[in-house]
Every structure is written in structure tokens, then in C-alpha cells.
Design an enzyme around this catalytic site. Sequence first.
Site, short mmCIF file in Angstrom:
data_model
loop_
_atom_site.label_atom_id
_atom_site.label_comp_id
_atom_site.label_asym_id
_atom_site.label_seq_id
_atom_site.Cartn_x
_atom_site.Cartn_y
_atom_site.Cartn_z
N GLY A 225 51.65 104.79 18.62
CA GLY A 225 52.44 105.95 19.03
C GLY A 225 53.91 105.66 18.90
O GLY A 225 54.32 104.87 18.06
N ASP A 330 50.09 86.65 20.29
CA ASP A 330 50.85 87.40 19.28
C ASP A 330 52.35 87.11 19.41
O ASP A 330 53.18 88.01 19.31
CB ASP A 330 50.58 88.90 19.42
CG ASP A 330 51.01 89.70 18.19
OD1 ASP A 330 51.26 89.07 17.14
OD2 ASP A 330 51.11 90.93 18.29
N ARG A 334 59.31 89.52 16.32
CA ARG A 334 59.25 90.99 16.44
C ARG A 334 58.83 91.41 17.85
O ARG A 334 59.07 92.54 18.27
CB ARG A 334 58.27 91.57 15.41
CG ARG A 334 56.84 91.14 15.63
CD ARG A 334 55.86 91.67 14.60
NE ARG A 334 54.53 91.09 14.83
CZ ARG A 334 54.14 89.91 14.39
NH1 ARG A 334 54.97 89.19 13.64
NH2 ARG A 334 52.93 89.44 14.65
N ASN A 335 58.17 90.50 18.56
CA ASN A 335 57.71 90.79 19.92
C ASN A 335 58.60 90.17 20.99
O ASN A 335 58.19 89.98 22.13
CB ASN A 335 56.27 90.31 20.11
CG ASN A 335 55.29 91.17 19.34
OD1 ASN A 335 55.56 92.34 19.07
ND2 ASN A 335 54.16 90.60 18.95
N ASP A 348 55.15 92.78 24.50
CA ASP A 348 53.90 93.08 23.80
C ASP A 348 52.78 92.11 24.16
O ASP A 348 52.48 91.18 23.42
CB ASP A 348 54.11 93.10 22.28
CG ASP A 348 54.75 94.40 21.84
OD1 ASP A 348 54.02 95.39 21.69
OD2 ASP A 348 55.99 94.44 21.69
#
Length: 482
Positions: A225, A330, A334-335, A348
Site C-alpha cells: 500500500g 530483513d 532501505r529498512n 520494517d
Amino acid sequence: YSWTNLFLYFWAPSVKGLRIFLTFWAPGTQCVAKCDSRKAKPGELVYHKGDILTIVDTSTKKGFYIARHNSSAEEGLINSNNVREREALRVDPSLSLMPWFHGKISGQAAVGKLQPAEDGLFLVRESIRHPGDYVLCVSFSNEVFHYRVIYQDNKLTIDNKQYFYNLIDMIEFYSKNKGSLTTTLMKPRKKQGAKSAEQELSKTGWLLDITKLTLGENIGEGEFGAVYQGEYMGQMVAVKTIKCDVTAQAFMQETAVMTKLQHKNLVRLLGVILHKGLHIVTELMTKGNLVNFLRTRGRSVVNSAHLLRFALDVCEGMEYLESKKMVHRDLAARNVLISDESVAKVSDFGLAKVDSKELDKAKLPVKWTAPEALRKEKFSTKSDVWSYGVLLWEIFAYGRQPYPKMTLKEVKEKVEGGYRMEAPEDCPPNVYSIMKLCWEQEPRKRPGFSKLREKLEQELSRMSPNSSEGPPRFVQSALCFF
């Protein structure tokens, strides 16, 4: 303090020997207001029922604490009798955003489940006759009415008049409006074993009020989303909106994990809103993710000491997860998000788990995943350490993609065969040595995050010998670049 809640008890000096319980809350404990405190005395905090307050310190006034309002940031005294500790949400597979959804059952079975008959009693099932469609079953006047839910133009409808994003949206609407139904939905018939996520979130103090949220601009898109900037009771927030039923249910895992975690280098969960799907509300990290942050600033603005500061921030957050026996799974640049004060925080937790059971291999970030995790699905803190080594490479490569020009298949084969990336340009030798320690083939040979933190602190001290804290985040003159 290493604990969050210590209960002291003693025998009161009374004839009957009544046992009295005193509650002691350590600084940092989050509490939920049980009632309003609008007419506060001088020095006391004003708050409303449901507001979240954080304990700052004890008070000399008996039964009172110094607390900070999570939304207004105001501090003052609170009466301990007027608040309760905010509980962590249990990670429970039976916790459901749709406890009224019974899966693929027949219409006859649905009728049986809606007995004894009660007006407005309802459930939703997957249609056997029309696979992929749903059926809303409602009891009224001793009958059960079956409404086929049709999927049309990426939305759901019963009557081609009202359209919904998902089943949660539909049930929410018909619980307030009769519409084309024989009656409004009054009471859900829960699937056996299912627990209402809404009730659990409300009970533990994590359910927020949609009417107090104002959504702003879109600041990110993902498979799940969109992410919006917003404001909740005067506080700037980030809102992750998830409209797909199945995805929203999966994200309950991440939400439950985040309620257990409180650390300066982890993105803080403020709460959850259930409205036309799931909205996860967190603190707003104004400078975005670490990859984009580094790519858009570069070496002229961010020096090696600043990079090391980011690396240390992430390491401290991961050390905390390690202490909680949590495996992130993870971890990547980017996280990692950057706050307005240029503090790096891990985010995340969608793949984070306490154990290391099955996981969909297709979703694994191959370039960041340890060999044993790719090969045998063995996840541990040591596999997070491997990922941290790749993240460290990303940081000192200023956000470059790891294993440049290599396919995922090549990465898996070459890493298994002993290949390791070269040091990024101008990377300090000691930092590259830390990366290689993280990439030891055998997990037991990799250091833990506490040992990595010590090594990073030593390197930071070498770069900034006059400061035990390391370099300042960024000097004011550089802020125009951020």
C-alpha cells in the site's frame, strides 16, 4: 533500570493484615490514561482518557510520577491511580482483523453457525459455488440471508451501489448502515479459535482514534500500500496504510512485534487504526531511508565519521533486538530510516520473529541474506550479523546496490563458494575488517552485536580522539543540504 514494571508488596500495619500492592514504574514505561484530567492542579499534566503518557521519573509526591504526554510532549505530575501500563500485544496467530471470516464453508454450514437465531448476527464465508467470491450471511427474523459479494473493478460490492476496498471496509459500513441488507450488522459470529484484533488492540492501549488523524502527502509506495505523512493529536506521524485483507492480516505480526520494542534506534510504533483496512502509525522519520539519504548527499556532505555514526546507531538498535531474542531477517539500508536529528533507526519488522521457523523463500532479500538462511532457512542473530555486514558496505558505498552487476543466482553461487565484496572506495581498513568478520561462512565465528558495537566505538574514537561521543550529527551549516 533493566525492568519496566516492578511490583512491591508488604503487609500493611493494620489489625486485619491487609496486603497492599504498590506499583513502581521505571522511566520509559508507557502508560494509558484511564480517565480525563482536565482540571489539573499547578504542576500536573492535562490529559484525556486513552492518551499515552511516558514515565520520566518518580516524584516526591506520594502516588505521583513525572510523565511526558506522547502527543503534546508536555511534562507534569500524574496520579498513578489514573493510568495503567501499556501492554505489549501478544504475537498470536489466532489474532484476527476479521474474526467473523470463516473461510470456505457451505451456506448450510453458515446457517448452522448462526444459531441460535439473533437479529443482526453475521459471518462472512468464501463461496463454494463461486470460488474467489465471498458471501455475507446475516440472521434476521429467524432466517439467514446470503448476500453474494462480487469483486468488480478492484473493489467489492453487494448491490452495485456501494463499493468497498475490502471486507473490513464493507463490514464497517454495514455495521452502521442498513443499505441493501435486511438489517444492520449487530454481532459477529467469530470463527472458532479466532480472537478479535480490534478488542486486543483496544484492551492493550494500541488502538488509535481515526477522527484524530489527519493524513497529508504520500511519502512512499510499496507492494502492501502507501505511506503518508500525517498528524495525530498534534504530533507529526507516518501512516502505513494497508487495504488488502490478506496483507493487513499478515501485518498484524509486524504490529505485534513492534509493541514489544522500545529503543532510541528503533522506529517507534504509536499505535494502530482500523478503518477501511489497517493503518500502522509510527513516529515520522523526516529524512527518509538511509539508501536515499546517502545517495542524495554524497561524500561532499557526509564524511566517514558521519557514516560510522549511522552504523553505530543501527548496531545499537540490533543489539537491543538481540537482547530480546528477536531476529529481524530483513536488515538492509532501505529498512533504516533517518530522523530529523539525523539519528538512524531500524524499521520494517515484517519478517522479524522470535523463532526461526518456515519462511517463504521467494520473499527473501538474497543479497542481504546469510548463506545458511538461503540454503537451510536457518535464521538467527548471526544471520542478522551477516546482513549487518552488507548494510555496513551499503553505508560506506554511499547507498550503492551491493554485489553490483551480479545476478541473484550469481550472488548465491559465488558467496557460497567463498566470494566476498571488495571494500567500497575510501572505506577505512578497520571498517572493512568488521564487514569481513560479519561475513564469516560459519555463523558461530561471526561476532555478536555487542562486540560489533565495541569495535565501532573504538573506530569512532580513533576518528574523533577528543570526543568519547563521536562527531556531532551534522553541523548547522550543513543542514541546508538535508
